[in-house]
Write an enzyme that holds these catalytic residues in place. Structure first.
Site, short mmCIF file in Angstrom:
data_model
loop_
_atom_site.label_atom_id
_atom_site.label_comp_id
_atom_site.label_asym_id
_atom_site.label_seq_id
_atom_site.Cartn_x
_atom_site.Cartn_y
_atom_site.Cartn_z
N HIS A 39 11.51 30.55 3.70
CA HIS A 39 12.16 29.30 4.09
C HIS A 39 13.35 28.96 3.18
O HIS A 39 14.22 28.20 3.58
CB HIS A 39 11.15 28.14 4.16
CG HIS A 39 10.67 27.61 2.86
ND1 HIS A 39 9.45 27.96 2.30
CD2 HIS A 39 11.21 26.72 1.99
CE1 HIS A 39 9.27 27.30 1.17
NE2 HIS A 39 10.33 26.54 0.96
N ASP A 72 5.46 33.95 3.30
CA ASP A 72 6.70 33.19 3.09
C ASP A 72 7.55 33.82 1.98
O ASP A 72 7.56 33.34 0.84
CB ASP A 72 6.34 31.74 2.75
CG ASP A 72 7.53 30.81 2.86
OD1 ASP A 72 8.66 31.28 3.01
OD2 ASP A 72 7.31 29.59 2.80
N SER A 85 9.84 25.84 -4.57
CA SER A 85 9.74 26.85 -3.53
C SER A 85 10.39 28.13 -4.02
O SER A 85 11.55 28.13 -4.43
CB SER A 85 10.43 26.38 -2.25
OG SER A 85 9.72 25.32 -1.65
#
Length: 745
Positions: free
Chosen positions: A89, A225, A658
């Site tokens: 992402h 991810d 992240s």
């Protein structure tokens, strides 16, 4: 002699101080202060490294493998050839930019099988931290106490520029100086930023986004991810603009990857760039978040997401255009819902009020404290009462509803141009604004679908008209809506039918005229008129009060936090996250989200197969992945016939983390952080050790996808793999825990 009442008071203060101590798992700590604040605690939890192994300016250390990726995420270097690992992402925008209906890398994935296939990404950067320095004395040394906030900030900014210039003179380095503890301290980060970052690999969305928005912020999780990039440098191994002649960057340090896996109780460290937390807010601010701001933003985004979802499902082109936008809108939307639930469950407002009662009692013990801190809490009460009187709501609706319409957001630049021409700005400035608008048009319209935006316009402005107090609505907007007598569709058709900003051809035609003609066209354009009225009212009726109260609250927070640190001198305070390099540490651990529910600390590929549902796009499983599962063809990455996918730990993380590496006790990569559990999203405001968990991709699943699924084993050969996965950890059962309940959108 101390009487009984005084003993009771001191007992309450002591209890409050103990409650206020940061638990070992809580906190986002400054790397340069680990030796004095955290090293002992980290080693008690199992870490075998020293503070200098993590952060050093005299030798290579873990910090030299950590980058701020694109300004909003973290990445880590995992080979001596500049290979960079981050989240799928985080790289989503770049993957999307290279995608088309013909070459849909979002759906199908992308893998560069040689260096020539790696794809450049103009504007993408990767920033290393060269060193940190406490510059509080240089920034505040000549700032007298009691200086008005505006003057203080002016003096501080002048000092910051001076110190930055001195630190970087004669070098290619940059310098960032940020306030900590609301401006009680200042730290400088000297940086090295690389500009040639190329896309190397990304799994298909069915892996990189498995579970999609249904599972976002949730545990158990089965999302692969990750995405891979490579940093390129000039011939001297220093930052350089993109050139085919650039070479892969040789890092000072890259993270070895552990194949030994994890077990419950293992030490974990997250090293990255957390974006923003507000752990020291007063009770009034927390109440505003829970009762006003979060509910308003959730309401608006719920409507927006529903409309985007309809159009994206109906048209593949629209799906690609809006994929990154939808993900961004959805991410915060779901987080705010969890945040509200978590704060209510923690009874956060009451807990904050209890601390404030203790603070008030402590202040009232001495005259000097009363003089310094006596007005802090009453002023908080007064300021937040003013904000609650429509100001916060009007601000959130302007940002979320008005600027949530792409036409109106885009029209801001043209409104600025019209204002410049009308005010006879210098010709060079006018032409520069025209140039910017011309240059930006192709990029805007590449990812713009007018029919979709019209639906957003009609729905979001109707919400604005219904929910924002009339005092804060533009008169022009109110009169226009009255003219259409509630026919929002007719109002929408009028604006979009007459605007000159609906296509790139119309925009270029307008901007190709002389300034006086441009002004005539823009002055008559309904979109420009509308955004001008919104911006004008916002700047005159909302922003001045909001800014004034926010500035006052910043000063109050600075004073309040100064007082708390004075009151609780034995407490280790960590500064709020502000997109600077931090370390958090904890341990692999499951949790109980609700009565009668217990979550394990890891998931496996078996859970992916169990979740598969062809009727729900979030739960599509690629045929190749199912084939590998059926054959149990996991290579050296599986454990006793299972393939680990993700795990949770008690590290304190937030947005910006992240892509952060999750590092074990030996300094090896065991995972990549990509999310938090929904029950723990309130940790930006209040940490709960029993329920806050960060969610990470198991490094072994990443290697498995690259090697066995993608057939890109040449990339694995670049990496340094350590340890073995010959036997399952004692705590790992043979069957994976049950997956999260499937949710239909």
């Amino acid at each position: 002699m101390i009487n009984r009442k005084q003993l009771l008071l001191w007992g309450l203060l002591l209890l409050g101080s103990l409650k206020g101590f940061a638990r070992p798992d809580e906190g986002m700590w400054l790397p340069m202060l680990l030796k004095q604040l955290n090293e002992a605690d980290m080693q008690k939890k199992g870490m075998r490294l020293s503070a200098e192994d993590i952060y050093s300016i005299n030798k290579s250390s873990l910090k030299d493998a950590i980058v701020q990726f694109g300004g909003g995420c973290t990445g880590e270097i995992i080979s001596n050839q500049g290979l960079l690992l981050t989240n799928h992402h985080c790289g989503y925008g770049q993957i999307q930019s290279h995608s088309s209906v013909e070459n849909d890398y979002l759906t199908n994935g992308f893998w560069a099988m040689n260096r020539d296939q790696e794809k450049p990404n103009p504007g993408l950067t990767a920033t290393f931290i060269v060193r940190m320095e406490d510059v509080t004395k240089q920034i505040l040394g000549d700032v007298p106490a009691g200086l008005p906030e505006a003057e203080r900030e002016q003096r501080v900014q002048a000092n910051i520029k001076k110190v930055q210039s001195q630190a970087t003179a004669g070098t290619h380095y940059g310098a960032i100086i940020r306030p900590f503890f609301y401006g009680n301290e200042y730290y400088m980060y000297v940086t090295e930023t690389f500009k040639d970052i190329r896309l190397v690999g990304a799994p298909p969305e069915s892996i990189g986004k498995f579970g999609g928005d249904t599972d976002n912020w949730m545990w158990p999780r089965h999302t692969g991810d990750f995405s891979l990039f490579r940093i390129y440098a000039g011939p001297d191994n220093k930052p350089a603009d993109y050139s085919p002649k650039n070479k892969p960057y040789t890092p000072k340090h890259h993270l070895p990857i552990s194949l030994a896996g994890i077990k419950e109780g293992d030490f974990t460290m997250v090293f990255g760039f957390p974006g923003r937390t507000t752990e020291y807010l007063p009770s009034q601010a927390v109440r505003e978040i829970v009762e006003i701001s979060d509910p308003a933003k959730v309401k608006i985004r719920t409507v927006k997401l529903g409309l985007l979802d309809q159009d994206m499902k109906a048209d593949p082109r629209v799906r690609i255009q809006y994929a990154a936008k939808y993900a961004s809108v959805s991410n915060a939307h779901k987080k705010w819902i969890g945040e509200m639930r978590g704060l209510r469950k923690l009874d956060a407002v009451t807990k904050k009020q209890e601390l404030e009662k203790q603070f008030a009692a402590w202040v009232n013990q001495e005259t000097s404290r009363k003089n310094t801190y006596g007005q802090v809490l009453p002023q908080f009460e007064q300021n937040y009462a003013q904000l609650a009187n429509g100001i916060t709501l009007a601000r959130d609706y302007f940002n979320e509803a008005v600027l949530g319409v792409e036409l109106l957001s885009y029209a801001q630049g043209f409104s600025q141009l019209a204002g410049m021409i009308q005010q006879n700005a210098p010709e060079a400035e006018v032409q520069e604004q025209i140039r910017k608008l011309k240059a930006g048009a192709p990029g805007f319209f590449k990812n713009y679908n007018q029919p979709t935006d019209q639906k957003l316009f009609e729905a979001l402005l109707q919400l604005y008209a219904q929910d924002v107090p009339p005092t804060f609505q533009p008169d022009a907007f109110k009169s226009q809506t009255q003219n259409y007598k509630g026919n929002w569709n007719a109002f929408t058709q009028e604006v979009y039918g007459k605007t000159s900003l609906s296509t790139p051809e119309k925009v270029q035609e307008v901007l190709s005229q002389k300034p006086s003609e441009i002004l005539k066209r823009l002055a008559a354009d309904p979109a420009v008129q509308l955004i001008s009225s919104f911006v004008g009212t916002y700047r005159s009726q909302v922003l001045p009060t909001y800014t004034s109260l926010t500035d006052q609250n910043t000063l109050l927070n600075r004073t309040y936090l100064q007082g708390l640190r004075e009151m609780q001198q034995n407490r280790k305070f960590y500064p709020d996250a502000n997109s600077t390099l931090r370390v958090s540490f904890g341990q692999v651990d499951g949790y109980k989200p609700a009565d009668g529910v217990q979550y394990e600390y890891y998931t496996t590929l078996e859970g992916i197969i169990e979740k598969e549902d062809p009727t729900i796009v979030d739960y599509y499983v690629p045929a190749k992945l199912k084939e590998l599962y059926q054959k149990k063809d996991y290579g050296p990455y599986g454990v006793n016939g299972t393939m680990p996918v993700a795990f949770i730990a008690s590290n304190h993380t937030t947005g910006g983390n992240s892509g952060s590496p999750v590092i074990n006790a030996q300094g090896q990569l065991i995972g990549t952080n990509f999310d938090r559990n929904w029950e723990g999203t309130m940790s930006d405001i209040m940490y709960d050790p029993d329920r806050v968990r960060n969610i990470s991709l198991d490094a072994r699943y990443f290697l498995f996808i690259v090697d066995k699924f993608a057939g890109a084993g040449h990339l694995v050969k670049e990496m340094t793999l350590v340890g073995a996965s010959s036997s399952a950890p004692a705590a790992m059962p043979k069957k994976a825990p049950a997956p999260a309940a499937k949710k239909k959108k």
